[in-house]
Enzyme design. Structure first.
Site, PDB file in Angstrom:
ATOM      1  N   HIS A  66       0.918  -1.148   0.161  1.00 48.43           N
ATOM      2  CA  HIS A  66       0.188  -0.071  -0.057  1.00 48.43           C
ATOM      3  C   HIS A  66       0.816   1.128  -0.050  1.00 48.43           C
ATOM      4  CE1 HIS A  66       1.017  -1.018   4.235  1.00 48.43           C
ATOM      5  NE2 HIS A  66       0.757   0.247   4.506  1.00 48.43           N
TER       6      HIS A  66
ATOM      7  N   ARG B 285       9.875  -1.314   3.320  1.00 48.06           N
ATOM      8  CA  ARG B 285       9.638  -0.119   2.374  1.00 48.06           C
ATOM      9  C   ARG B 285      10.221  -1.062   1.125  1.00 48.06           C
ATOM     10  NH1 ARG B 285      12.875   4.483   3.735  1.00 48.06           N
ATOM     11  NH2 ARG B 285      11.303   5.280   4.935  1.00 48.06           N
TER      12      ARG B 285
HETATM   13 ZN   LIG Z   1       1.108   1.224   6.565  1.00 48.02          ZN
END
Ligand SMILES: [Zn+2]
Length: 308
Positions: free
Chosen positions: A162, A182
């Site tokens: 997301h 990430r």
């Molecule tokens: Zn998050």
């Protein structure tokens, strides 16, 4: 590096100088990051101290817990956040140090017309497809996205890829965890002129490739008047309350996180009788029982609580 000043312009908070206010942790008990009781006889106590020393009064039927299990935040995305994924509980327990998994949900408060939410993978994207896209700097090709509206609720179970897009102001309810992998940073540089670190191996392992596309939740009828249910999962329940006459909340031997999105109200019994308005957050302990909320202007609020 992605924040703005809307906690001041939209939520009425006083900010210092600078342009980069990204997250406001409203309710939090995570290591050194602690909410502090602002008034009343327990003023100055941290949330962690209450969980440890007054857990039954605070958590009611959800006592005992090693820490307060949820974090409530506001997020101001002036720029698009990196593409991320969070581990589930089992994966996070194997980290050093161990953490909780992170299932989270966003409630969009403001959305610029072109703003995007990226949530979940496009159909057919498996691990090899995502991995080569990430390594070739074109991760966005794999991501489902949509233009959200104010009021939308986006539910992101742990393992969902997301990113919150530029131009969004959101409230977030999440498990108390600070573990983020990430996967992709849009080929940008950090504030120091270098690419920010990525966690590609861990991230690809944490992705649930079965999740598919995530779209805004369809609100369901809740089991009480003036409430619609946005999320019911094993980590938290989230309702939206809309009311213009006094109503009660609580009395179910649970604590409730109350976040005001529109209007203003008084919490009966608040010794300071300070009105809560947009951006105001309160944690109502289980021991208060039924609490009367007295609106001064039509209120839209979020009510988050723990399931059994
Ligand atoms: Zn998050």
């Amino acid at each position: 590096m992605w924040g703005g000043r809307r906690f001041e312009t939209s939520l009425g908070r006083a900010l210092g100088p600078g342009e980069n206010y990204a997250e406001s942790w409203e309710i939090c008990d995570h290591g050194a990051d602690q909410s502090v009781v602002c008034r009343g006889p327990l003023a100055g106590a941290t949330l962690g101290e209450l969980v440890a020393g007054d857990g039954l009064e605070l958590l009611g039927r959800n006592h005992p817990r090693s820490r307060f299990p949820l974090i409530a935040k506001f997020l101001d995305a002036r720029q698009t956040l990196s593409v991320q994924v969070h581990p589930n509980d089992a994966q996070a327990a194997r980290l050093n140090p161990p953490d909780s998994g992170k299932t989270e949900t966003w409630i969009v408060l403001e959305a610029e017309a072109e703003a995007l939410v990226y949530a979940g993978l496009k159909p057919g994207v498996d691990r090899p497809t995502l991995e080569s896209a990430v390594r070739e700097g074109r991760c966005a090709d794999c991501l489902h996205s949509f233009h959200p509206q104010a009021g939308d609720c986006v539910f992101l179970p742990a393992g969902t890829v997301h990113s919150l897009g530029a131009g969004l102001l959101a409230a977030e309810i999440q498990q108390s965890s600070d573990t983020t992998f990430r996967l992709f940073d849009w080929n940008r540089l950090g504030l120091d002129g270098k690419p920010r670190p990525l966690h590609i191996e861990q991230g690809l392992k944490a992705v649930n490739y079965e999740t598919g596309r995530i779209n805004p939740q369809l609100a369901q009828a809740a089991d009480r008047a003036g409430a619609s249910r946005l999320v019911a999962c094993d980590k938290f329940v989230l309702d939206r309350l809309t009311f213009d006459a006094p109503r009660e909340i609580g009395g179910d031997d649970r604590c409730h996180i109350l976040i005001i999105l529109e209007g203003s109200l008084l919490v009966e019994g608040d010794p300071a009788l300070t009105p809560m308005s947009r951006g105001g957050t309160a944690l109502l302990p289980a021991c208060l029982g039924r609490v009367r909320l007295i609106p001064q202007k039509r209120v839209i609020a979020l009510d988050a609580f723990l399931p059994d």
